[in-house]
Scaffold this motif. Structure first.
Motif, PDB file in Angstrom:
ATOM      1  N   ILE A 183       0.891  -1.108   0.250  1.00 14.57           N
ATOM      2  CA  ILE A 183       0.287  -0.044   0.146  1.00 14.57           C
ATOM      3  C   ILE A 183       0.769   1.675  -0.291  1.00 14.57           C
ATOM      4  O   ILE A 183       0.471   2.665   0.108  1.00 14.57           O
ATOM      5  CB  ILE A 183      -0.722  -0.022   1.077  1.00 14.57           C
ATOM      6  N   ASP A 184       2.098   0.920   0.259  1.00 15.24           N
ATOM      7  CA  ASP A 184       2.930   2.022   0.555  1.00 15.24           C
ATOM      8  C   ASP A 184       3.441   2.395  -1.519  1.00 15.24           C
ATOM      9  O   ASP A 184       3.361   2.079  -2.034  1.00 15.24           O
ATOM     10  CB  ASP A 184       4.365   2.217   1.219  1.00 15.24           C
ATOM     11  N   THR A 185       3.212   4.263  -1.395  1.00 14.27           N
ATOM     12  CA  THR A 185       4.882   4.444  -2.215  1.00 14.27           C
ATOM     13  C   THR A 185       5.591   5.253  -2.516  1.00 14.27           C
ATOM     14  O   THR A 185       5.975   5.966  -1.432  1.00 14.27           O
ATOM     15  CB  THR A 185       2.866   5.699  -2.863  1.00 14.27           C
ATOM     16  N   LEU A 186       6.161   4.804  -3.878  1.00 14.75           N
ATOM     17  CA  LEU A 186       7.732   5.549  -3.644  1.00 14.75           C
ATOM     18  C   LEU A 186       8.036   6.190  -5.107  1.00 14.75           C
ATOM     19  O   LEU A 186       7.651   5.945  -5.997  1.00 14.75           O
ATOM     20  CB  LEU A 186       8.601   4.292  -3.874  1.00 14.75           C
ATOM     21  N   ALA A 187       8.513   7.286  -5.206  1.00 11.13           N
ATOM     22  CA  ALA A 187       8.240   8.207  -5.768  1.00 11.13           C
ATOM     23  C   ALA A 187      10.064   8.893  -5.456  1.00 11.13           C
ATOM     24  O   ALA A 187      10.720   9.043  -4.486  1.00 11.13           O
ATOM     25  CB  ALA A 187       7.472   9.360  -5.436  1.00 11.13           C
ATOM     26  N   ARG A 188      10.421   9.215  -7.070  1.00 16.32           N
ATOM     27  CA  ARG A 188      11.403   9.934  -6.791  1.00 16.32           C
ATOM     28  C   ARG A 188      11.623  11.113  -6.831  1.00 16.32           C
ATOM     29  O   ARG A 188      10.947  11.518  -7.704  1.00 16.32           O
ATOM     30  CB  ARG A 188      12.677   9.403  -8.184  1.00 16.32           C
ATOM     31  N   TYR A 189      11.786  12.357  -5.652  1.00 13.25           N
ATOM     32  CA  TYR A 189      11.718  14.026  -6.395  1.00 13.25           C
ATOM     33  C   TYR A 189      12.499  14.247  -6.231  1.00 13.25           C
ATOM     34  O   TYR A 189      12.263  15.445  -7.031  1.00 13.25           O
ATOM     35  CB  TYR A 189      11.582  14.117  -3.991  1.00 13.25           C
ATOM     36  N   GLY A 190      14.067  13.472  -6.697  1.00 10.12           N
ATOM     37  CA  GLY A 190      14.828  14.619  -7.755  1.00 10.12           C
ATOM     38  C   GLY A 190      15.897  13.981  -7.511  1.00 10.12           C
ATOM     39  O   GLY A 190      16.557  14.471  -6.165  1.00 10.12           O
ATOM     40  N   GLY A 191      16.960  13.979  -7.631  1.00 11.76           N
ATOM     41  CA  GLY A 191      18.853  13.694  -8.247  1.00 11.76           C
ATOM     42  C   GLY A 191      17.706  12.301  -7.037  1.00 11.76           C
ATOM     43  O   GLY A 191      17.702  11.669  -7.038  1.00 11.76           O
ATOM     44  N   GLU A 192      18.745  12.409  -6.187  1.00 15.12           N
ATOM     45  CA  GLU A 192      18.965  10.830  -5.193  1.00 15.12           C
ATOM     46  C   GLU A 192      17.802  11.232  -3.736  1.00 15.12           C
ATOM     47  O   GLU A 192      18.126  10.884  -3.042  1.00 15.12           O
ATOM     48  CB  GLU A 192      20.553  11.809  -4.848  1.00 15.12           C
ATOM     49  N   GLU A 193      17.051  11.927  -4.407  1.00 17.95           N
ATOM     50  CA  GLU A 193      15.801  12.368  -2.698  1.00 17.95           C
ATOM     51  C   GLU A 193      14.609  11.550  -3.572  1.00 17.95           C
ATOM     52  O   GLU A 193      14.250  11.766  -4.647  1.00 17.95           O
ATOM     53  CB  GLU A 193      15.614  13.812  -3.000  1.00 17.95           C
ATOM     54  N   PHE A 194      14.329  10.848  -2.480  1.00 16.52           N
ATOM     55  CA  PHE A 194      13.122   9.836  -2.762  1.00 16.52           C
ATOM     56  C   PHE A 194      12.164  10.636  -1.769  1.00 16.52           C
ATOM     57  O   PHE A 194      12.511  10.461  -0.712  1.00 16.52           O
ATOM     58  CB  PHE A 194      13.517   8.255  -2.360  1.00 16.52           C
TER      59      PHE A 194
END
Length: 507
Positions: free
Chosen positions: A419-430
């Motif tokens: 149920i969790d969601t993973l996203a790349r926020y930018g560069g090496e940030e998630f």
């Protein structure tokens, strides 16, 4: 005379008495002689082993009296007869009360039985739709079970027999449903592959096809199926757009080609008329006898030449216009192919890690916030940043840095919930969205991910690299936007970096 205050003298006297009386040097005989020499009453030693055997037997017979048995065990450990006596008295009283309670009619137990039967009935009713409707015997057994459960007096033995038969058949039906799901997944994969084969330019959309295939890989959940549906709709939409625009461009090219052919035909006709005119004029010139007869003939040749020049200029202009249209259309097609190729990994997903990108994160945040408000449930947001990532890029190169990010995402995905969601926020940030999770639970989850990451080294060549991250975790408030929550998580993550890295702090 033995000194009763000196333990050494008392012990020496006890050994002497053992020898004089020819007694066996057992602990009991030595204790008796020692007590006599010390002028103490001869009391037997504390039977700790025997009392612990009694304690074990009581635990087996009275498991509900745990608290009183612990008191008894403490008294044995302290080797206190008085405490043992008190503990046994309390145990006797409690055991008598428990037996008396069991011998009386228990209305509460009856209520629990009724509640249990009601829950079994609801469980069967909820389970039936998931088992399909093909097995008539199973549904007949279910009806019999429901009638038995709703009857005035339920015979437990009859109920157990019915439940046993129903559970065995339900297990077979569940296995069949699993096989059906697997076959449907195979069909879905074939459909996806077929979409790729039917695409006019497969290279432009192949990234989306690959991403969609990964999205429908087992194990599935409702959330992953929902995401797969979105991706499939996007693939179909982009394919339709590419096909429509390509067909429009082809039609425009056909029209331009037709106009070009018409223009060539007109030019050919104009050239033929001009040639015929010249041939006729040449024939007439041979018959001219006076200058006056030559003047109209020359005028006609000049007019024909001027008309031919005008037709040629007009044709050149039209051909140049057609050429411009061809170049424009070709540029539009190239731009379309470039757009589709650029979006091939999906508009909502990061092409490197296949995690959601900023756009996908915004949609997921809106969905989770709406769910949080509807169900009045907590929602946690975590922002993590890879520690010392610039050093990895500088020392090993950007390609290895990209591989390190993919490794991080794979580890996080393996241990996060469906149920969790993973996203790349930018560069090496998630960013990780954790629904139905409070802040302290979210912090513990991120710490567990850190521990798992330290167990899974990143391998590049023959070198093992330990990847760590710092993270901030925050819980959304009822009147807070997703961007504000991410901002608070980012501040907590920055503080975690400042205080030593590889840490998780709440914000």
């Amino acid at each position: 005379m033995t000194d009763t205050n000196n333990p050494i003298d008392i012990a020496r006297e006890a050994l002497k008495q053992l020898t004089l009386r020819k007694l066996s040097p057992t602990p009991a005989n030595y204790q008796a002689c020692y007590n006599e020499a010390a002028r103490l009453p001869n009391v037997a030693g504390f039977p700790e082993a025997q009392l612990r055997q009694i304690l074990t037997a009581l635990r087996v017979k009275h498991p509900v009296l745990t608290q009183h048995l612990e008191r008894f065990e403490t008294a044995i450990g302290n080797r206190s007869w008085l405490a043992v006596q008190d503990a046994l008295l309390v145990l006797t009283s409690a055991a008598t009360g428990t037996s008396a309670a069991k011998s009386q009619p228990d209305d509460k137990a009856g209520e629990l039985t009724s509640e249990l039967l009601a829950r079994i009935r609801r469980l069967i009713e909820d389970l039936l739709p998931a088992l399909g409707s093909e097995d008539e015997w199973l549904f007949g057994q279910a009806r019999t079970l429901l009638q038995t459960l709703t009857g005035p007096a339920v015979d437990i033995q009859t109920l157990l027999g019915l439940l046993t038969g129903f559970s065995q058949r339900a297990s077979l039906a569940a296995e069949e449903q699993v096989e059906i799901k697997e076959l449907l997944l195979k069909l879905l994969h074939l459909i996806i592959e077929n979409i790729g084969e039917l695409t006019l330019d497969q290279q432009c959309i192949q990234g989306q096809i690959d991403s969609l295939v990964r999205a429908v890989a087992p194990p599935l959940s409702l959330r992953r199926l929902d995401e797969a549906e979105r991706r499939l709709q996007e693939v179909i939409s982009r394919q339709h757009e590419a096909k429509s625009r390509t067909l429009e461009a082809q039609e425009a090219m056909c029209e331009m080609l037709s106009a070009f052919i018409d223009q060539l035909t007109a030019m050919n006709q104009s050239s033929t008329d001009f040639q015929n005119n010249l041939e006729q004029s040449a024939s007439e010139i041979s018959e001219v006898r006076t200058l006056e007869d030559l003047t109209p003939l020359l005028q006609r040749v000049i007019d024909a030449t001027r008309a031919m020049a005008q037709d040629t200029a007009s044709a050149r202009g039209q051909l140049e216009e057609l050429q411009d249209k061809v170049l424009t259309t070709d540029a539009e097609l190239a731009k379309l192919h470039e757009e589709l190729h650029h979006a091939s990994a999906s508009a909502r997903h990061d092409p490197l890690t296949d995690a959601l990108n900023r756009r996908g994160l915004a949609e997921a945040l809106a969905r989770e916030i709406a769910s949080m408000q509807r169900k009045d449930s907590p929602l946690c947001v975590s922002l993590l940043d890879v520690d010392n990532f610039k050093k990895i890029n500088d020392r090993l190169g950007h390609a290895t840095g990209d591989e390190a990010l993919v490794h991080l995402v794979n580890v996080v995905r393996h241990y996060m919930r469906p149920i969790d969601t993973l996203a790349r926020y930018g560069g090496e940030e998630f960013v990780i969205l954790m629904p139905d999770t409070r802040q302290e639970e979210g912090i513990e989850t991120m710490k567990r991910l850190q521990r798992e990451l330290t167990k899974n080294f990143f391998l590049t060549g023959n070198e093992r690299i330990l990847i760590t991250f710092s993270a901030g975790v925050t819980q959304l408030t009822s009147d807070e936007s997703g961007e504000e929550a991410i901002r608070r998580a980012d501040q907590a993550m920055y503080l975690a970096k400042r205080t030593g890295k590889n840490r998780v702090l709440g914000g």
